[in-house]
Design an enzyme around this catalytic site. Structure first.
Site, PDB file in Angstrom:
ATOM      1  N   LYS A 158       0.880  -1.171   0.000  1.00 41.95           N
ATOM      2  CA  LYS A 158       0.000   0.000   0.000  1.00 41.95           C
ATOM      3  C   LYS A 158       0.920   1.224   0.000  1.00 41.95           C
ATOM      4  O   LYS A 158       1.126   1.879   1.020  1.00 41.95           O
ATOM      5  CB  LYS A 158      -0.932  -0.028   1.222  1.00 41.95           C
ATOM      6  CG  LYS A 158      -2.124   0.909   1.097  1.00 41.95           C
ATOM      7  CD  LYS A 158      -3.161   0.604   2.167  1.00 41.95           C
ATOM      8  CE  LYS A 158      -4.221   1.690   2.242  1.00 41.95           C
ATOM      9  NZ  LYS A 158      -5.017   1.839   1.023  1.00 41.95           N
TER      10      LYS A 158
HETATM   11  N1  PPE Z   1      -7.530  -1.381  -3.194  1.00 46.78           N
HETATM   12  C1  PPE Z   1      -6.939  -0.174  -3.053  1.00 46.78           C
HETATM   13  C2  PPE Z   1      -6.168   0.384  -4.195  1.00 46.78           C
HETATM   14  C3  PPE Z   1      -7.091   0.533  -1.856  1.00 46.78           C
HETATM   15  O1  PPE Z   1      -6.512   1.721  -1.721  1.00 46.78           O
HETATM   16  C4  PPE Z   1      -7.858  -0.025  -0.807  1.00 46.78           C
HETATM   17  C5  PPE Z   1      -8.034   0.719   0.483  1.00 46.78           C
HETATM   18  C6  PPE Z   1      -8.433  -1.297  -0.991  1.00 46.78           C
HETATM   19  C7  PPE Z   1      -8.239  -1.950  -2.190  1.00 46.78           C
HETATM   20  C8  PPE Z   1      -9.212  -1.998   0.098  1.00 46.78           C
HETATM   21  O2  PPE Z   1      -8.344  -2.438   1.125  1.00 46.78           O
HETATM   22  P1  PPE Z   1      -8.853  -2.597   2.631  1.00 46.78           P
HETATM   23  O3  PPE Z   1      -9.073  -1.228   3.157  1.00 46.78           O
HETATM   24  O4  PPE Z   1      -7.760  -3.338   3.319  1.00 46.78           O
HETATM   25  O5  PPE Z   1     -10.115  -3.373   2.579  1.00 46.78           O
HETATM   26  N2  PPE Z   1      -8.050   2.133   0.375  1.00 46.78           N
HETATM   27  C9  PPE Z   1      -7.863   2.959   1.530  1.00 46.78           C
HETATM   28  C10 PPE Z   1      -7.570   4.406   1.167  1.00 46.78           C
HETATM   29  C11 PPE Z   1      -8.707   5.265   0.741  1.00 46.78           C
HETATM   30  C12 PPE Z   1      -8.309   6.723   0.624  1.00 46.78           C
HETATM   31  O6  PPE Z   1      -8.915   7.445  -0.226  1.00 46.78           O
HETATM   32  O7  PPE Z   1      -7.437   7.195   1.358  1.00 46.78           O
HETATM   33  C13 PPE Z   1      -8.991   2.809   2.526  1.00 46.78           C
HETATM   34  O8  PPE Z   1     -10.074   2.327   2.185  1.00 46.78           O
HETATM   35  O9  PPE Z   1      -8.781   3.152   3.684  1.00 46.78           O
END
Ligand code: PPE
Length: 307
Positions: A158
């Site tokens: 991430k």
């Molecule tokens: N894909 C991406 C690219 C992504 O950034 C997130 C989370 C996910 C999948 C889902 O992952 P999880 O949160 O572990 O279920 N994105 C984070 C950032 C959002 C933002 O705008 O800042 C979030 O949801 O916290």
């Protein structure tokens, strides 16, 4: 945004306005940073619960490992830092943002011996895609920008730098009048959205993109896979095309910020009945019960605290 009082900065609790860095911070120039997004929910008994806190902290360390960025904390220490920051700010419900970044020192792409610094900020954050999104669903479009190839950006990290790809897609989608973008991979298959994983339901089978696709290994995704299976649904981790999605009975995004957000329209084609479908609603309802500590079966996913 709604600010709070304190930000944890490498072990010190600083007033919000004092958590600053120099303009020659390496990460500001080259995107050399990794972060997490975590949610805390207020529970009926007056306590609060952080959803999958340890797993998020471990993922931060894993992201650092992928990028050869040594984060000088254990997952347990990061867990403590998150809870301390929530408590210092008396935040019973909200969003937690740990960030580790390459600091100031040498300039140039090579990060050398520049320090790796870590912060934890928290703030109140409502529905990510708008107040009505969770209930009514959103309108999405296929992005003209592809998710980076699995060997270009490390999607399992991430990493802040990865988000330029997301920003391009998100801005395009918003400017074209949509709520979010669905991104295809370099083989043309659906990968994920700009900040969410994606699920589709067709013929009673739930499908989500496999980890071999360029996607983040989302903790909401993993939780929804486990929950759906526990509820008796068939879940397959499988690649699919955009036109398979057009024909879905239901589709939704998962993410910490987006939670479980139904998709009601894609590329001007109505998805299913053009509203949150029954399976999506069922999973949403169970998910919100779990995160608020109302389903003891999943208590292991929660880290409780009291402000
Ligand atoms: N894909 C991406 C690219 C992504 O950034 C997130 C989370 C996910 C999948 C889902 O992952 P999880 O949160 O572990 O279920 N994105 C984070 C950032 C959002 C933002 O705008 O800042 C979030 O949801 O916290």
């Amino acid at each position: 945004m709604q600010t709070t009082e304190f930000i944890w900065f490498d072990g010190k609790m600083l007033p919000w306005a004092d958590a600053r860095v120099h303009v020659l911070t390496h990460a500001l120039h080259y995107g050399s940073a990794v972060f997490e997004g975590i949610r805390a929910y207020a529970c009926a008994d007056g306590s609060s619960a952080v959803f999958r806190l340890h797993d998020h902290c471990q993922r931060l360390i894993n992201s650092g490992k992928i990028l050869r960025m040594q984060i000088p904390y254990t997952a347990e220490q990061l867990v403590d830092a998150c809870v301390e920051t929530l408590c210092a700010n008396k935040l019973a419900e909200g969003y937690i943002r740990p960030l580790s970044f390459v600091g100031q020192g040498e300039m140039g792409v090579y990060p050398g011996n520049n320090p790796v610094q870590t912060i934890v900020a928290v703030w109140p954050w409502g529905a990510y895609l708008g107040a009505e999104a969770l209930e009514k669903g959103i309108r999405v479009k296929t992005s003209s920008f592809l998710r980076s190839h699995v060997n270009s950006s490390m999607s399992k990290a991430k990493a802040s730098a990865n988000y330029i790809n997301s920003i391009l897609a998100k801005v395009e989608a918003k400017e074209d009048g949509y709520d979010e973008a669905v991104m295809l991979d370099t083989n043309g298959f659906v990968s994920e959205a700009t900040g969410e994983n994606i699920f589709m339901l067709r013929g009673g089978v739930l499908k989500t993109t496999p980890l071999a696709s360029p996607i983040l290994d989302g903790l909401t995704r993993a939780s929804v896979i486990a929950l759906a299976r526990d509820l008796g649904y068939t879940v397959e981790e499988q690649i699919f095309t955009r036109d398979e999605l057009y024909l879905a009975d239901e589709a939704f995004f998962t993410g910490t910020a987006a939670e479980i957000t139904p998709i009601r329209e894609m590329d001007r084609r109505q998805i299913g009945k053009g509203e949150a479908g029954p399976v999506t609603k069922h999973l949403q309802q169970e998910f919100f019960r779990i995160v608020r500590g109302e389903n003891p079966k999943y208590a292991g996913w929660l880290h409780t605290y009291r402000v």
